[in-house]
Design a protein around this motif. Sequence first.
Motif, short mmCIF file in Angstrom:
data_model
loop_
_atom_site.label_atom_id
_atom_site.label_comp_id
_atom_site.label_asym_id
_atom_site.label_seq_id
_atom_site.Cartn_x
_atom_site.Cartn_y
_atom_site.Cartn_z
N SER A 38 -0.69 -0.64 -1.12
CA SER A 38 -0.28 -1.08 0.01
C SER A 38 -1.31 -1.67 1.24
O SER A 38 -0.93 -1.99 2.08
N GLU A 43 2.01 2.67 3.21
CA GLU A 43 2.45 4.11 2.64
C GLU A 43 1.34 5.12 2.82
O GLU A 43 0.14 4.82 3.49
N GLU A 44 1.67 6.25 2.54
CA GLU A 44 0.80 7.24 2.41
C GLU A 44 -0.12 7.14 1.44
O GLU A 44 -0.03 7.56 0.24
#
Length: 382
Positions: A295, A318-319
Motif C-alpha cells: 500500500s 495499511e499497517e
Amino acid sequence: MKTYHTRIAVLIRTGFQLATLSVHGQVEGPLLPSLAEDDVSSGDQAWTDLTSVYSDDGSNTTVDLLPGETSHYLVIRDLGFALPEGSIVNGISINVEKSKSAGFIKDQEVRLFIGGVPMGDDKASITGWTSSGSVETYGAEDDSWGLSLSAADVNDPTFGIGIRAVNTGGGGPARAANVDFVDVTVGYSVPLPIHLLSFNAHLTDNRKVSLEWKTGTEINNEYFTLERSRNGATFEEVGRVPGHGTSNTPLSYSFVDENPISGTSYYRLKQTDFNGDFEYFHIVAVDYQNTEGGSCVLKVYPNPCPGTCTVQLSECSEEESAEMEVEMLDASGQRVYSRVPVREADGSFSFQVDVHNNLKPGIYIVSGKSAKETYTKKIITK
C-alpha cells in the motif's frame, strides 16, 4: 564559433565568436565604394584615390606629405557588420597594408570611429612605414580599445576606423603614404538567453509532481512551459510560468503537476523569449506507482540522479511494518547495493544513496521487498 566575412577592397572579417550558442556563419556584401572617406577634422593633407582601398590589388589610397605635415583621417566605415542583438563585443583587430614612396613616414593616429568621432585608444605604431609595403595589426580580438562596445555600435553604419600618417623627416620633398587595403575582425560573445542552474522533479507527500528550477541570468525571457511525456519522445504542455524578462540575479521557479501520470513520466522545460524564440532544456523522469504488492509508494529522487539520491517509502495506507530489504540492480541484474532500513511507525522510511560510490552512470532498478510487499523503481545515474 561564428565568423562573418565581407570582402571588397576592404576585407572585413567580423568573426571569432566566443559564444555558447551554436550559430551558423554567413557572408554579407559586396560593399559600396562609399566606405572610404577623407575626414578633414584633423591634419594638413587630404587622401586621394579613395576607391583604391577597396581591393588588395596593389593600387593605393595615397596622401603626399611634406616634412612635419600630417594627413587627414582616412576613415573606413559603413562596414556591414551584423552581430546578433545582445552580443558582447570583446575586441577589435585591424590589419592595414601600408607603404611609403620614400623618406620617414609613420603612424600619427589609428583610432576607431563611431558617429563620425574618433574614440578609444590610439593604436598608432612607432614603427616606420616601409617602401616595400607590409601588413600591420592593430588591437586584437580581445582588445576593446578602451571602450565598451555593443553589437549596435559595431553594426551602425558610422562605425569605422580612422588612420592618420605623418612625415617625420627633417627636410626634402613631399613623400607619399599609401594604404592598399584594410581588414577588420570583431571578437564577440552571445550570452545564452537563459543560464539554467538546475531543473528537478519529485513526488510530493500528497501524490503530486513538484517541478523546480533555478536560473542564474535571463535575457528577454517571457515565460517557461512545462511539458510532460509518457515515453520521453512525445510531449504535451501541462503549464506555464511567467519569466522575469532580463535579470542578472539568481531566480527560483516552481510548478506542481496536479494530475501526474501513473508509472514513469518525463518532464522537460521550454523557455520562450518575447520575440518568440525558444529553447529546450534537459529531461527529468518521475516514477509514480502504487503496486499491488503493498500500500506504500516508493520514490527515488532526484531522477536522473547526479550524485546523492533519496530513497523514500511513504503514503502507507495499511499497517506496513515488516522488515524490508532495499537493493539496487544494474542493467544485467547484478546487485550493486543493498540495505535494510528502519521503518517508522507508519511504515515509512527514508535514506540517501551516494551513486558515486562504485556505481557507473547508467540505468538501475531499485526494489524494496518484505514478506508482504514488493516495490520497484527505475532510476538513471549520472
